[in-house]
Enzyme design. Structure first.
Site, PDB file in Angstrom:
ATOM      1  N   GLN A 165      -0.131   8.761   5.916  1.00 60.72           N
ATOM      2  CA  GLN A 165       0.230   7.341   5.963  1.00 60.72           C
ATOM      3  C   GLN A 165       1.715   7.142   5.660  1.00 60.72           C
ATOM      4  OE1 GLN A 165      -2.764   6.379   3.052  1.00 60.72           O
ATOM      5  NE2 GLN A 165      -3.776   4.942   4.439  1.00 60.72           N
ATOM      6  N   ASP A 177       5.296   5.582   5.166  1.00 62.13           N
ATOM      7  CA  ASP A 177       5.732   4.212   4.850  1.00 62.13           C
ATOM      8  C   ASP A 177       6.713   3.707   5.904  1.00 62.13           C
ATOM      9  OD1 ASP A 177       4.322   4.576   2.460  1.00 62.13           O
ATOM     10  OD2 ASP A 177       5.836   3.482   1.296  1.00 62.13           O
ATOM     11  N   ASP A 228      -1.875  -5.804   1.771  1.00 63.01           N
ATOM     12  CA  ASP A 228      -2.195  -4.512   1.160  1.00 63.01           C
ATOM     13  C   ASP A 228      -0.932  -3.867   0.578  1.00 63.01           C
ATOM     14  OD1 ASP A 228      -4.227  -2.187   1.031  1.00 63.01           O
ATOM     15  OD2 ASP A 228      -2.484  -1.257   1.967  1.00 63.01           O
ATOM     16  N   GLU A 270      -2.074  -7.929  -2.885  1.00 63.38           N
ATOM     17  CA  GLU A 270      -2.675  -6.816  -3.613  1.00 63.38           C
ATOM     18  C   GLU A 270      -1.558  -6.131  -4.393  1.00 63.38           C
ATOM     19  OE1 GLU A 270      -4.816  -2.537  -3.539  1.00 63.38           O
ATOM     20  OE2 GLU A 270      -3.236  -3.030  -2.128  1.00 63.38           O
TER      21      GLU A 270
HETATM   22  C1  NOJ Z   1      -5.190  -0.327  -0.948  1.00 71.36           C
HETATM   23  C2  NOJ Z   1      -6.571  -0.293  -0.376  1.00 71.36           C
HETATM   24  O1  NOJ Z   1      -7.399  -1.170  -1.108  1.00 71.36           O
HETATM   25  C3  NOJ Z   1      -7.072   1.117  -0.415  1.00 71.36           C
HETATM   26  O2  NOJ Z   1      -8.404   1.194   0.010  1.00 71.36           O
HETATM   27  C4  NOJ Z   1      -6.170   1.993   0.430  1.00 71.36           C
HETATM   28  O3  NOJ Z   1      -6.577   3.329   0.328  1.00 71.36           O
HETATM   29  C5  NOJ Z   1      -4.710   1.848  -0.015  1.00 71.36           C
HETATM   30  N1  NOJ Z   1      -4.319   0.494  -0.129  1.00 71.36           N
HETATM   31  C6  NOJ Z   1      -3.784   2.533   0.966  1.00 71.36           C
HETATM   32  O4  NOJ Z   1      -3.764   1.815   2.158  1.00 71.36           O
END
Ligand code: NOJ
Ligand code: CA
Length: 577
Positions: free
Chosen positions: A176, A178, A208, A250
């Site tokens: 993943q 950035d 997120d 979040e």
């Molecule tokens: C927060 C998400 O709630 C979680 O499930 C995810 O693995 C991470 N962000 C990375 O995207």
């Protein structure tokens, strides 16, 4: 002309009851073992009947699914396993028709390494526009003070890419990368994706991993002013073109660090209250209200148009990042006897198994969720007390198929059981034969009926979503007692500052006394309610009148893990000085 969302009140998210679900886990319509949008549409009546008002969908975009869809390969389409874009539109219309709003994910900190942007980036020469979409470096020695979030899997936040001949930065899994928010082109692409879904009519986004957008050496790269500037621009773009939509941050951090994510009402409308959640479990286990009252005392006031998002569980581990190391040890000891129950910095279990499937404890925790200041967020399956499977990898143990009935695959799918994306829960306590919607609908005393009643009750009052909170301090610390008050004629900031001089007689105002026994034994409590002398408490679930309040201490007796919600009716007597 601004494009309006489906809600009519711009502050609708303050009164919402949010239900978090994964399309994949909810209902399979075509027998391939994977939940999909047509399946979800067929279950909307259930959700409407439960009374939830907003559906939060976990990521449903094209993705290699190495992080359950938080690894996005295309921001503006639907993962074919879950249906088509037209299926999504049909779902959205059907939800709106039932007066339910829809919240989706905006995962912009990172993409999948399978996103075409990253595939192009690693091939492109250094300094080129494609390369600049991500955060590349010739050294892995930058940003050394940044912690590793997925500490069980990753050893560094940098990964060497052979093709590019450089390291790329990732706060989460190494697949993943950035995005580089120092590049204006990235921001423009994010806006395009956001507008795509807003134009279709979605009502909000969960942002997120939002604290991590920008990197600066010598910092933890969390909550940087440059990151806040980007969120402000995202918000401005929404306010400019759209109405009645919302952003939910979040940001897994301390209340004082979350506070800036609301800005002056010009960043996010909502933010999760992460530190409160583990403290609710601690208070329960320690039979002491202190962990809760302490963190609420540290929670600053927020702008009037803003709201906390409250939850007991979600699709991730029960995170213990926002507790001290002693508290973390205590939580691990109290709630995760088997090391398999732990992952990263947290506990991967569902609500019911966490509290030993104790119905009174489940109800007590939900009573706090539904009566604390903020918008409650339920995790799918917790309304029937679903269990988990700690033998599945990552956080997947809490992501198993919804249990609808005692038939094959819990009524989730007609596929052969081995084809399901994850097995259904089958143990004797939490298995689908014991725990399912159909059975609980036929039992008036089931957890499902209880949850439905609580949601309905909460929705009759504005005080829970919009009112002030004031703790009482009875001597018995096993009892948590608080007053919620709402006066529609003054905004909540004024109410917070003036909590002590509230006018309980003004028309339309609501005053509720909540009392919760955190102990496994019966408890007496004596409350100073002299301010309300002359008023009549009425128990809200049964509409049962309690003795009139006097200037003397007000005694109550609480059964183990029980709670009261008492509406204070009438007017207080004139005080004698
Ligand atoms: C927060 C998400 O709630 C979680 O499930 C995810 O693995 C991470 N962000 C990375 O995207
Ligand atoms: Ca399917």
């Amino acid at each position: 002309m601004k494009k309006s969302g489906s809600a009519t009140d711009s502050l609708w998210y303050k009164d919402a009851v949010i239900y978090e679900l994964h399309v994949r886990a909810f209902q399979d319509s075509n027998g391939d073992g994977i939940g999909d949008f047509p399946g979800l549409i067929s279950r909307l009546d259930y959700l409407q009947d439960l009374g939830v008002t907003c559906l939060w969908l976990l990521p449903f975009f094209p993705s290699p699914l190495r992080d359950d869809g938080y690894d996005i390969a295309n921001y503006t389409d639907v993962n074919p396993s879950y249906g088509s874009l037209d299926d999504f539109k049909r779902f959205l219309a059907a939800a709106h028709q039932r007066n339910m709003q829809v919240l989706i994910e905006l995962v912009i900190n990172h993409t999948s390494d399978q996103h075409p942007w990253f595939k192009a980036s690693r091939l492109a020469p250094p300094g080129s526009p494609e390369r600049n979409f991500y955060v590349w470096s010739h050294t892995d020695q930058l940003y050394k003070s940044v912690p590793i979030i997925f500490s069980d899997t990753e050893k560094s936040n940098w990964t060497w890419d052979e093709t590019a001949g450089a390291y790329y930065w990732h706060r989460f899994f190494s697949h993943q990368p950035d995005l580089n928010f120092d590049n204006p082109a990235v921001f423009e692409e994010v806006l395009k994706a956001m507008r795509f879904w807003l134009d279709l009519g979605v009502d909000g986004f969960r942002l997120d991993a939002i604290p991590y957008l920008i990197e600066r050496d010598g910092t933890t790269c969390d909550n940087l002013p440059e990151t806040h500037a980007i969120i402000k621009r995202i918000r401005a773009a929404i306010d400019e073109g759209y109405s009645n939509r919302f952003l939910l941050a979040e940001a897994n951090t301390w209340p004082t660090d979350v506070r800036p994510y609301f800005g002056n009402g010009d960043e996010c409308h909502m933010a999760f209250h992460f530190p409160l959640m583990p403290r609710i479990y601690m208070a329960l286990r320690q039979e002491d209200r202190m962990p809760i009252t302490e963190i609420m005392a540290q929670t600053p006031p927020i702008p009037d148009c803003c709201q906390w998002g409250l939850f007991l569980r979600n699709h991730d581990e029960l995170t213990l990042e926002m507790v001290t190391s002693d508290e973390r040890d205590y939580m691990y000891f109290a709630y995760s006897a088997d090391p398999r129950m732990r992952i990263n910095v947290g506990i991967r279990r569902r609500l019911a198994p966490l509290v030993d499937n104790n119905r009174r404890r489940i109800e007590l925790l939900n009573s706090l969720l539904f009566s604390f200041p903020g918008t409650p967020i339920l995790y799918y399956g917790d309304e029937i007390g679903m269990g988990d499977n700690i033998y599945l990898g990552d956080r997947n143990g809490v992501r198993t198929p919804m249990q609808w009935n005692p038939d094959r695959n819990a009524g989730f799918s007609t596929a052969v059981p081995s084809r399901l994306y994850f097995p259904v829960i089958m143990d004797p306590t939490f298995g689908y034969q014991a725990v399912n919607v159909e059975t609980q609908l036929s039992e008036p005393s089931s957890l499902l009926h209880w949850t439905r009643n609580m949601i309905a009750l909460r929705k009759l009052f504005h005080v829970f979503g919009r009112g002030t909170l004031e703790f009482l301090s009875p001597e018995n610390r096993k009892v948590l007692a608080y007053i919620r008050h709402y006066d529609p004629h003054s905004d909540s900031r004024e109410q917070t500052e003036a909590a002590r001089v509230r006018d309980v007689t003004s028309p339309g105002n609501e005053t509720v006394l909540c009392v919760a026994n955190l102990s496994r034994f019966a408890q007496p409590v004596s409350l100073d309610l002299s301010e309300f002398a002359g008023m009549q408490p009425v128990e809200m679930l049964g509409y049962v009148p309690f003795p009139i309040i006097t200037s003397q201490p007000y005694p109550l007796t609480l059964a183990p893990y029980s709670f009261f919600w008492l509406e204070l009716q009438g007017a207080p007597e004139a005080r004698q000085e």
